[in-house]
Scaffold this motif. Structure first.
Motif, PDB file in Angstrom:
ATOM      1  N   ASP A  52      45.833  80.331  13.565  1.00 33.16           N
ATOM      2  CA  ASP A  52      46.051  80.194  12.118  1.00 33.16           C
ATOM      3  C   ASP A  52      46.901  81.325  11.531  1.00 33.16           C
ATOM      4  OD1 ASP A  52      44.275  82.335  11.718  1.00 33.16           O
ATOM      5  OD2 ASP A  52      42.549  81.020  11.460  1.00 33.16           O
ATOM      6  N   GLY A  53      47.277  82.306  12.362  1.00 33.42           N
ATOM      7  CA  GLY A  53      48.196  83.350  11.913  1.00 33.42           C
ATOM      8  C   GLY A  53      47.518  84.585  11.320  1.00 33.42           C
ATOM      9  N   LEU A  54      46.181  84.590  11.294  1.00 28.11           N
ATOM     10  CA  LEU A  54      45.461  85.738  10.740  1.00 28.11           C
ATOM     11  C   LEU A  54      45.664  86.969  11.624  1.00 28.11           C
ATOM     12  CD1 LEU A  54      43.640  86.307   8.326  1.00 28.11           C
ATOM     13  CD2 LEU A  54      41.660  85.697   9.717  1.00 28.11           C
ATOM     14  N   LEU A  55      45.781  86.741  12.912  1.00 29.30           N
ATOM     15  CA  LEU A  55      46.081  87.812  13.858  1.00 29.30           C
ATOM     16  C   LEU A  55      47.438  87.511  14.485  1.00 29.30           C
ATOM     17  CD1 LEU A  55      44.927  90.335  15.436  1.00 29.30           C
ATOM     18  CD2 LEU A  55      44.348  88.711  17.231  1.00 29.30           C
ATOM     19  N   ASP A  56      48.375  88.435  14.325  1.00 30.44           N
ATOM     20  CA  ASP A  56      49.719  88.208  14.861  1.00 30.44           C
ATOM     21  C   ASP A  56      50.279  89.531  15.360  1.00 30.44           C
ATOM     22  OD1 ASP A  56      52.290  87.506  15.458  1.00 30.44           O
ATOM     23  OD2 ASP A  56      52.852  86.850  13.441  1.00 30.44           O
ATOM     24  N   LEU A  57      50.364  89.681  16.673  1.00 30.33           N
ATOM     25  CA  LEU A  57      50.894  90.921  17.243  1.00 30.33           C
ATOM     26  C   LEU A  57      52.409  90.836  17.436  1.00 30.33           C
ATOM     27  CD1 LEU A  57      48.074  91.849  19.828  1.00 30.33           C
ATOM     28  CD2 LEU A  57      48.284  92.516  17.432  1.00 30.33           C
ATOM     29  N   GLY A  58      53.015  89.766  16.917  1.00 34.00           N
ATOM     30  CA  GLY A  58      54.477  89.672  16.908  1.00 34.00           C
ATOM     31  C   GLY A  58      55.086  88.973  18.105  1.00 34.00           C
ATOM     32  N   LYS A  59      54.299  88.749  19.145  1.00 39.26           N
ATOM     33  CA  LYS A  59      54.845  88.103  20.343  1.00 39.26           C
ATOM     34  C   LYS A  59      54.714  86.578  20.239  1.00 39.26           C
ATOM     35  CE  LYS A  59      56.197  91.720  22.625  1.00 39.26           C
ATOM     36  NZ  LYS A  59      55.258  92.774  22.775  1.00 39.26           N
ATOM     37  N   ARG A  60      55.593  85.864  20.943  1.00 37.10           N
ATOM     38  CA  ARG A  60      55.595  84.405  20.930  1.00 37.10           C
ATOM     39  C   ARG A  60      55.668  83.882  22.366  1.00 37.10           C
ATOM     40  NH1 ARG A  60      54.357  85.842  16.684  1.00 37.10           N
ATOM     41  NH2 ARG A  60      55.310  85.483  14.647  1.00 37.10           N
ATOM     42  N   ASP A  61      55.278  82.635  22.540  1.00 35.86           N
ATOM     43  CA  ASP A  61      55.376  81.947  23.822  1.00 35.86           C
ATOM     44  C   ASP A  61      54.665  82.685  24.967  1.00 35.86           C
ATOM     45  OD1 ASP A  61      55.993  80.065  25.692  1.00 35.86           O
ATOM     46  OD2 ASP A  61      58.154  80.486  25.759  1.00 35.86           O
ATOM     47  N   PHE A  62      53.358  82.776  24.846  1.00 35.90           N
ATOM     48  CA  PHE A  62      52.552  83.332  25.945  1.00 35.90           C
ATOM     49  C   PHE A  62      51.265  82.508  26.072  1.00 35.90           C
ATOM     50  CE2 PHE A  62      51.478  85.682  22.065  1.00 35.90           C
ATOM     51  CZ  PHE A  62      50.102  85.581  22.027  1.00 35.90           C
ATOM     52  N   THR A  63      50.572  82.676  27.179  1.00 36.16           N
ATOM     53  CA  THR A  63      49.330  81.947  27.422  1.00 36.16           C
ATOM     54  C   THR A  63      48.185  82.561  26.623  1.00 36.16           C
ATOM     55  OG1 THR A  63      50.078  81.524  29.681  1.00 36.16           O
ATOM     56  CG2 THR A  63      47.748  81.128  29.221  1.00 36.16           C
ATOM     57  N   VAL A  64      47.459  81.721  25.908  1.00 37.72           N
ATOM     58  CA  VAL A  64      46.310  82.152  25.107  1.00 37.72           C
ATOM     59  C   VAL A  64      45.113  82.445  26.026  1.00 37.72           C
ATOM     60  CG1 VAL A  64      44.867  81.459  23.132  1.00 37.72           C
ATOM     61  CG2 VAL A  64      47.147  80.493  23.405  1.00 37.72           C
ATOM     62  N   GLY A  65      44.111  83.151  25.496  1.00 37.14           N
ATOM     63  CA  GLY A  65      42.832  83.306  26.207  1.00 37.14           C
ATOM     64  C   GLY A  65      42.626  84.690  26.778  1.00 37.14           C
ATOM     65  N   HIS A  66      41.480  85.312  26.436  1.00 31.00           N
ATOM     66  CA  HIS A  66      41.265  86.680  26.894  1.00 31.00           C
ATOM     67  C   HIS A  66      39.878  86.921  27.498  1.00 31.00           C
ATOM     68  CE1 HIS A  66      40.162  86.398  22.619  1.00 31.00           C
ATOM     69  NE2 HIS A  66      39.193  87.226  22.931  1.00 31.00           N
ATOM     70  N   GLU A  67      39.110  85.856  27.730  1.00 31.68           N
ATOM     71  CA  GLU A  67      37.793  86.015  28.388  1.00 31.68           C
ATOM     72  C   GLU A  67      37.910  85.381  29.769  1.00 31.68           C
ATOM     73  OE1 GLU A  67      34.733  84.319  25.895  1.00 31.68           O
ATOM     74  OE2 GLU A  67      34.656  86.125  24.682  1.00 31.68           O
ATOM     75  N   ILE A  68      38.454  86.145  30.710  1.00 32.85           N
ATOM     76  CA  ILE A  68      38.974  85.570  31.945  1.00 32.85           C
ATOM     77  C   ILE A  68      38.181  86.010  33.169  1.00 32.85           C
ATOM     78  CG2 ILE A  68      41.064  85.287  33.340  1.00 32.85           C
ATOM     79  CD1 ILE A  68      42.557  86.498  30.754  1.00 32.85           C
ATOM     80  N   ALA A  69      37.762  85.028  33.975  1.00 30.54           N
ATOM     81  CA  ALA A  69      37.107  85.327  35.248  1.00 30.54           C
ATOM     82  C   ALA A  69      37.717  84.459  36.336  1.00 30.54           C
ATOM     83  CB  ALA A  69      35.607  85.059  35.157  1.00 30.54           C
ATOM     84  N   GLY A  70      37.808  85.005  37.540  1.00 26.60           N
ATOM     85  CA  GLY A  70      38.383  84.242  38.643  1.00 26.60           C
ATOM     86  C   GLY A  70      38.330  85.014  39.940  1.00 26.60           C
TER      87      GLY A  70
END
Ligand SMILES: [Zn+2]
Ligand SMILES: [Zn+2]
Length: 344
Positions: A52-70
């Motif tokens: 929704d644009g409330l958080l914008d670090l200025g970068k575009r075109d990247f994969t979302v998601g930061h709770e990652i296990a593998g």
């Protein structure tokens, strides 16, 4: 291996636009990096803020998601071979390594980070990710990957905020907003010896909060004046309030819930401002502080607490990667008791 192949990836293209499922190249690890085959990625409310644009670090075109296990499936030069095949959770801050914060292990405050997977560089709504080995926290065998994934943000954020609050045994601790991070804070506060009051919406969530260690729960959908109810339970007021909802109304209420010299820790936010007259803080010597993310060591502690069964990581839904819109809608609705996890 599959270095020249493509993989599915859910991309952030621009604020205010839906995420988009695309085929991108499978990344290859270079020196001191590993490639992780992603088994699970938690869906965090912050992903909605990104959209929704409330958080914008200025970068575009990247994969979302930061709770990652593998599982580590390829190692770059310099990575010891025994890491191959290890199950890991990923720490999502890659600091500059040189600033005063990085020097002190506080990469979450680094003003010039090299990358932040899921926020400004490729994250976990995909089949693979490449990260520095240092960002991989090994998982004990007894931990389920879907349950471990939310430790990457919800769990580690709770540990970090809990440490900041300096909870003493016997103190009254209010968790204002018992969602994904909130449930983890409930458990950490209980572990630290606090007497926990969880505030949230819905009978199912409140039942889960009690199961996870809340002594009292207040269903905000049923109780019109939650601050009055907190006063009734605690007498003078709470020693600590964790604010995870972040509306003007809940933040204001949080201040009134505190006893003299009470501590408010802000974690969640919305587009709304925090309005409070300074006299409310001054005459009661209230402390208000922010808490963002976590250190690598906080994540190690979160994983240790999970592995020892001190805290649980309830997963409410598991979806395939293609069902990301459904998953996001479920998080937006905020009713499920537990985390929503994508299984790419
Ligand atoms: Zn730095
Ligand atoms: Zn998050």
């Amino acid at each position: 291996m599959n270095d020249c192949k493509t993989m599915r990836s859910v991309r952030f293209m621009a604020p205010g636009r839906p995420f988009s499922l695309r085929a991108v190249s499978v990344p290859s690890p270079t020196a001191d990096q590993v490639r992780v085959r992603i088994a699970a990625c938690g869906v965090c409310r912050t992903d909605l803020h990104l959209r929704d644009g409330l958080l914008d670090l200025g970068k575009r075109d990247f994969t979302v998601g930061h709770e990652i296990a593998g599982t580590i499936e390829a190692c770059g030069d310099g990575v010891p071979a025994h890491w191959l095949g290890r199950r890991v959770v990923i720490y999502y801050y890659i600091g500059c390594g040189l600033c005063r914060y990085c020097r002190n292990g506080e990469e979450y405050l680094c003003p010039t980070p090299k990358a932040q997977p899921g926020f400004s560089s490729d994250g976990g709504y995909a089949e693979n990710i490449v990260v520095p080995l240092r960002n991989c926290v090994p998982l004990p065998d007894n931990v389920d990957l879907a349950e471990a994934a939310p430790m990457g943000c919800a769990g580690s954020t709770a540990v970090h905020a809990g440490r900041m609050a300096e909870i003493h045994p016997g103190e009254w601790v209010v968790i204002n907003g018992a969602g994904g991070v909130g449930m983890a804070v409930v458990q950490y506060a209980r572990y630290a010896g606090g007497r926990v009051i969880a505030i949230g919406m819905g009978a199912e969530r409140m039942a889960l909060a009690r199961q996870l260690g809340a002594e009292y729960t207040i269903d905000a959908a049923e109780v019109p004046d939650v601050a009055a109810r907190v006063a009734e339970i605690t007498g003078e007021g709470a020693d600590v309030v964790f604010e995870l909802v972040g509306t003007s109304a809940t933040m204001k209420a949080a201040v009134t819930m505190l006893r003299r010299r009470g501590r408010m820790v802000m974690i969640g936010y919305t587009a709304e401002d925090f309005h409070v007259h300074p006299v409310e803080l001054i005459v009661r010597e209230i402390t208000v502080r922010g808490s963002v993310g976590s250190s690598l060591e906080d994540l190690y502690e979160a994983i240790d607490l999970l592995a020892r069964g001190v805290i649980q990581s309830p997963v409410a839904r598991r979806h395939g990667l293609e069902e990301f819109e459904t998953a996001l809608a479920e998080v937006q609705a905020g009713e499920l008791p537990g985390r929503v996890v994508l299984m790419p």
